[in-house]
Write a protein that holds these residues in place. Structure first.
Motif, PDB file in Angstrom:
ATOM      1  N   THR A 341       0.950  -0.867   0.066  1.00 17.85           N
ATOM      2  CA  THR A 341       0.427   0.182  -0.023  1.00 17.85           C
ATOM      3  C   THR A 341       0.856   0.954   0.454  1.00 17.85           C
ATOM      4  O   THR A 341       1.825   1.373   0.531  1.00 17.85           O
ATOM      5  CB  THR A 341      -0.982  -0.266   1.387  1.00 17.85           C
ATOM      6  OG1 THR A 341       0.266   0.214   2.286  1.00 17.85           O
ATOM      7  CG2 THR A 341      -1.631  -1.336   1.400  1.00 17.85           C
ATOM      8  N   LYS A 367       2.103  -5.867   3.448  1.00 22.37           N
ATOM      9  CA  LYS A 367       3.598  -4.243   3.845  1.00 22.37           C
ATOM     10  C   LYS A 367       2.792  -3.025   3.186  1.00 22.37           C
ATOM     11  O   LYS A 367       2.763  -2.497   2.487  1.00 22.37           O
ATOM     12  CB  LYS A 367       4.545  -4.543   2.347  1.00 22.37           C
ATOM     13  CG  LYS A 367       6.273  -4.818   2.588  1.00 22.37           C
ATOM     14  CD  LYS A 367       6.124  -3.705   3.052  1.00 22.37           C
ATOM     15  CE  LYS A 367       6.779  -2.209   1.799  1.00 22.37           C
ATOM     16  NZ  LYS A 367       6.210  -1.028   2.291  1.00 22.37           N
ATOM     17  N   GLU A 370       6.276   2.860   3.999  1.00 16.30           N
ATOM     18  CA  GLU A 370       6.970   2.653   4.481  1.00 16.30           C
ATOM     19  C   GLU A 370       7.257   4.331   5.877  1.00 16.30           C
ATOM     20  O   GLU A 370       8.141   4.639   6.554  1.00 16.30           O
ATOM     21  CB  GLU A 370       8.499   2.604   4.855  1.00 16.30           C
ATOM     22  CG  GLU A 370       9.274   1.035   3.701  1.00 16.30           C
ATOM     23  CD  GLU A 370       9.994   0.244   5.217  1.00 16.30           C
ATOM     24  OE1 GLU A 370      10.821   0.603   5.225  1.00 16.30           O
ATOM     25  OE2 GLU A 370       9.695  -1.274   4.342  1.00 16.30           O
ATOM     26  N   GLY A 420      -0.341   1.943  -5.897  1.00 17.68           N
ATOM     27  CA  GLY A 420       1.100   2.714  -5.843  1.00 17.68           C
ATOM     28  C   GLY A 420       1.211   3.338  -7.059  1.00 17.68           C
ATOM     29  O   GLY A 420       0.149   3.548  -8.042  1.00 17.68           O
ATOM     30  N   SER A 421       2.430   3.608  -7.514  1.00 22.08           N
ATOM     31  CA  SER A 421       2.819   4.357  -8.432  1.00 22.08           C
ATOM     32  C   SER A 421       3.095   3.882  -9.761  1.00 22.08           C
ATOM     33  O   SER A 421       2.921   2.585  -9.588  1.00 22.08           O
ATOM     34  CB  SER A 421       3.785   5.310  -7.986  1.00 22.08           C
ATOM     35  OG  SER A 421       5.273   4.647  -8.243  1.00 22.08           O
ATOM     36  N   LEU A 441      -2.827   1.919  -9.825  1.00 18.32           N
ATOM     37  CA  LEU A 441      -1.525   2.870 -10.127  1.00 18.32           C
ATOM     38  C   LEU A 441      -2.180   4.072 -10.014  1.00 18.32           C
ATOM     39  O   LEU A 441      -2.839   4.151  -9.152  1.00 18.32           O
ATOM     40  CB  LEU A 441      -0.733   2.136 -11.346  1.00 18.32           C
ATOM     41  CG  LEU A 441      -0.519   1.085 -11.134  1.00 18.32           C
ATOM     42  CD1 LEU A 441       0.209   0.111 -12.175  1.00 18.32           C
ATOM     43  CD2 LEU A 441       0.124   0.307  -9.664  1.00 18.32           C
ATOM     44  N   CYS A 474      -5.193   9.643  -5.433  1.00 17.74           N
ATOM     45  CA  CYS A 474      -4.459   9.188  -6.770  1.00 17.74           C
ATOM     46  C   CYS A 474      -5.381   9.559  -8.217  1.00 17.74           C
ATOM     47  O   CYS A 474      -5.609   9.679  -8.907  1.00 17.74           O
ATOM     48  CB  CYS A 474      -4.956   7.441  -7.485  1.00 17.74           C
ATOM     49  SG  CYS A 474      -6.724   6.750  -6.410  1.00 17.74           S
ATOM     50  N   GLU A 568       1.943  12.610 -13.607  1.00 19.96           N
ATOM     51  CA  GLU A 568       1.360  12.819 -12.106  1.00 19.96           C
ATOM     52  C   GLU A 568       1.891  13.499 -11.260  1.00 19.96           C
ATOM     53  O   GLU A 568       2.450  12.884 -11.189  1.00 19.96           O
ATOM     54  CB  GLU A 568       0.937  11.546 -11.213  1.00 19.96           C
ATOM     55  CG  GLU A 568       0.236  11.758 -10.412  1.00 19.96           C
ATOM     56  CD  GLU A 568      -0.172  10.260  -9.483  1.00 19.96           C
ATOM     57  OE1 GLU A 568       1.201   9.359  -9.798  1.00 19.96           O
ATOM     58  OE2 GLU A 568      -0.943   9.757  -9.144  1.00 19.96           O
TER      59      GLU A 568
END
Ligand code: NAP
Length: 666
Positions: A341, A367, A370, A420-421, A441, A474, A568
């Protein structure tokens, strides 16, 4: 372990009658023996117990009539926590005893505090008393900060050179708090302080300790928001093995109950979770609160869906090739799912992975980002406390090569659900091998404003879509495509509206836009803004940066090939591009590599229908921001924004399961 940490946990208690004493002593002795086995000489434990049970001063302070209810007896416990209700006659009814699992060594005092306050408030207690070791300065400070006063001191030599040197502290309860199951969260239920949240990763429900610690700092002022112990390759492999070996899948009812209990617990701790989000992500507190509300919805819908069987029945006597049989479908959990994530909705993105997986009965390894792991770990703790079997959830953070990449590539992982990206998503697609992939994404969603639009609505949607969540959604509005004829007036009004979006300290109630995730991201925004200006764009308001704070910014006359709009840009930018007509707008909207969502502001039904048909993206919202959704509706993009496999609670459950068919003679 430091003995004073465990001592700080105690509330002295007395059983209701002498009959209860042996059982309670046996239990507590067992706990204490395990707790202090390698710290104290044999025999001291019993001295300590005697001191705990026999303190006359405490009896005077707390009164008689104490009852004890044991509510959690599993796991390796190192300490325990009890609380009582003060009756109108001044008596204290101590009616619950929590055992806190082994990993609660650090920050345990504050966890205890949160439970004492919340539980006491729920049970209607007027006051809470507790006993704290005098040497535990940290716990005492935390209690004082939360309004506790020292009302007595106890010092006893209990033999063999061991002294119990404690304070008795007391404060009124906070009736706004509510009971919560035991957790290691360190935030106080009544105070907003979130400092020193020392959390751990979890391997199949068990804390990972003794490993390097990741420190998370507020993007706003660099203060420490908390720490999390990290995992390594061996933990990652063990988590996969535990998930794959798990066979004791809870029933639909049990899964639904776990999700419901988690929802209730989160509702009780809304503010604490919102503040955790703001603290680690720099998002304005109002955004943290909004996100907690969305997460509550996810849990509610996932709990509902856990009960729903979407099986189908096919009669087989429907063709010349048919037979007198029926085919049935049944949905089976997968053995092991992985969820990865992003930082930008650090709680809700996690809930959108874990809720559906649990509803499907599929063990999952999370996961989290971080950059924002604290709220993710706290959410996992709510799930464990609500009864989720340990092997159904691991939470791992650590070096990419030892955790994320091992998870992605491992042959026993049956699905990777990644949000994510684009670059990381494509890397996962290239390396995951033979397994199911759910990729959600990036995006650069357009808001198209046609000349028949309600301008006030258009301006509100443009501002909300561009600035909410610091522009880090997003589905944020990343390009505003406005028809020529209304562009000047729309722009003027948007500049005015932008003044309402106060940018500053995330925890200040007046703030509407906090920081972006870090200073590097804010500097990137500065760079793309400078590029646009160099290419002829004009900054009409905003554009300033201080650390990770970036002001909401309206940019006019933005060329169509600027990086700000082709790629983006993840921040509070509102770039305005003018378009000739609907066709021009649709062509421009479709011209980038992304295809996540879109919004169209128009009062013309034909224009709306045409936009719905022509826009190549996962969602078209008429007279709404691209980000509008409910948590159980299908959601996800195409092109570089995703593979067209949807999330949203109902669709995501399909991603975490497979359909088995079986047939019977009929
Ligand atoms: P990111 O950099 O791609 O990171 C996302 C997650 O992937 C993090 O947990 C990250 O871990 C992990 N990761 C990094 N390298 C990896 C690798 N080699 N293999 C596996 N995992 C790896 O994204 P972000 O910056 O956190 O989030 C912002 C992006 O997410 C934006 O592009 C946004 O549009 C997108 N997003 C999309 C949706 C959607 O539904 N379509 C929703 C929200 C956000 P570390 O933290 O350790 O780097």
């Amino acid at each position: 372990m430091n003995p004073s940490a465990a001592i700080a946990l105690q509330l002295a208690f007395r059983p209701a009658s002498e009959d209860d004493l042996p059982a309670i002593r046996a239990l507590a002795t067992d706990i204490w023996r395990r707790c202090y086995a390698d710290l104290l000489p044999a025999g001291q434990v019993d001295h300590m117990l005697a001191a705990m049970y026999g303190v006359e001063e405490l009896r005077r302070n707390l009164g008689d009539g104490i009852r004890i209810e044991l509510i959690e007896l599993t796991g390796d416990a190192i300490g325990y926590l009890a609380f009582g209700r003060v009756s109108t006659e001044g008596q204290v009814h101590l009616h619950k005893l929590y055992l806190l699992p082994e990993h609660h060594g650090r920050g345990i005092g504050q966890a205890a505090l949160a439970h004492v306050l919340a539980s006491a408030a729920r049970s209607g207690a007027e006051a809470v008393s507790l006993r704290v070791n005098k040497g535990n300065a940290r716990a005492i400070r935390a209690y004082q900060k939360a309004g506790f006063e020292t009302i007595g001191a106890l010092c006893q030599d209990i033999g063999d050179g061991f002294v119990m040197d404690d304070f008795v502290m007391r404060r009124a309860t906070d009736s706004s708090a509510a009971d919560v199951p035991p957790s290691i969260a360190c935030a106080s239920a009544s105070s907003a302080s979130l400092q020193n949240m020392n959390l751990t990763c979890y391997l199949a429900g068990a804390p990972i300790t003794g490993t390097p610690v990741l420190t998370i700092r507020s993007p706003y002022d660099g203060s420490v928001s908390g720490t999390v112990t990290q995992a390594g390759r061996a933990h990652t492999e063990a988590a996969i093995a535990a998930a794959v070996a798990f066979r004791d899948t809870p029933t639909r009812y049990q899964r639904s109950e776990i999700l419901e209990k988690t929802r209730t617990a989160l509702e009780a701790r809304r503010e604490e979770f919102a503040r955790t989000i703001s603290s680690e992500a720099g998002l304005a507190l109002c955004e943290g609160r909004y996100e907690v509300g969305r997460t509550i919805d996810v849990l509610r819908f996932a709990a509902m869906e856990a009960l729903r069987d979407d099986g189908q029945i096919f009669s087989c006597d429907i063709s010349a090739q048919g037979k007198a049989r029926k085919i049935f479908t049944t949905r089976e959990p997968l053995r092991c799912a992985v969820a990865i994530t992003p930082f930008n909705h650090p709680l809700n993105q996690v809930a959108h992975k874990l809720g559906p997986a649990i509803a499907a009965g599929t063990p999952i390894i999370l996961k989290p980002s971080e950059k924002t792991p604290l709220v993710a770990v706290k959410f996992a703790e709510l799930l464990y406390a609500a009864g989720l079997p340990g092997p159904m959830l691991s939470v791992l953070l650590g070096p990419t090569a030892e955790v994320a990449e091992v998870l992605v590539k491992h042959a026993d992982v049956e699905v990777v659900a990644f949000t994510g990206s684009v670059p990381v998503g494509k890397r996962i697609a290239a390396t995951a091998g033979y397994k199911k992939l759910v990729l959600e994404l990036g995006g650069n969603d357009p808001l198209i404003v046609l000349d028949d639009a309600d301008l006030d609505l258009a301006v509100t949607l443009a501002a909300e879509g561009s600035y909410r969540n610091s522009g880090q959604r997003c589905t944020a509005v990343k390009r505003i495509l406005v028809q020529d004829g209304i562009a000047a007036e729309f722009t003027r009004r948007l500049v005015e509206k932008t003044r309402e979006y106060v940018c500053g300290d995330p925890l200040d109630e007046a703030t509407k836009v906090g920081t972006v995730i870090d200073e590097a991201s804010a500097m990137y925004l500065e760079t793309v803004l400078q590029e646009a200006v160099a290419a002829g764009a004009k900054v009409l308001i905003g554009g300033g940066r201080r650390g990770a704070l970036f002001q909401p910014t309206v940019i006019a006359d933005v060329p169509r090939d600027c990086r700000m709009v082709v790629a983006e840009s993840f921040g509070p930018l509102a770039p305005i591009l003018t378009v000739r007509d609907l066709d021009d707008a649709l062509t421009l909207a479709n011209s980038t590599a992304y295809g996540l969502s879109s919004g169209v502001v128009t009062n013309n039904l034909q224009s709306a229908l045409k936009a719905i048909r022509i826009l190549r993206c996962g969602t078209v919202n008429i007279n709404e921001v691209p980000g509008f959704r409910v948590e159980n509706s299908p959601f996800g993009g195409i092109k570089d924004s995703g593979l067209g496999i949807k999330e949203g609670v109902i669709e995501a459950i399909k991603g975490y399961s497979y359909v088995k068919t079986f047939s019977l003679p009929w």
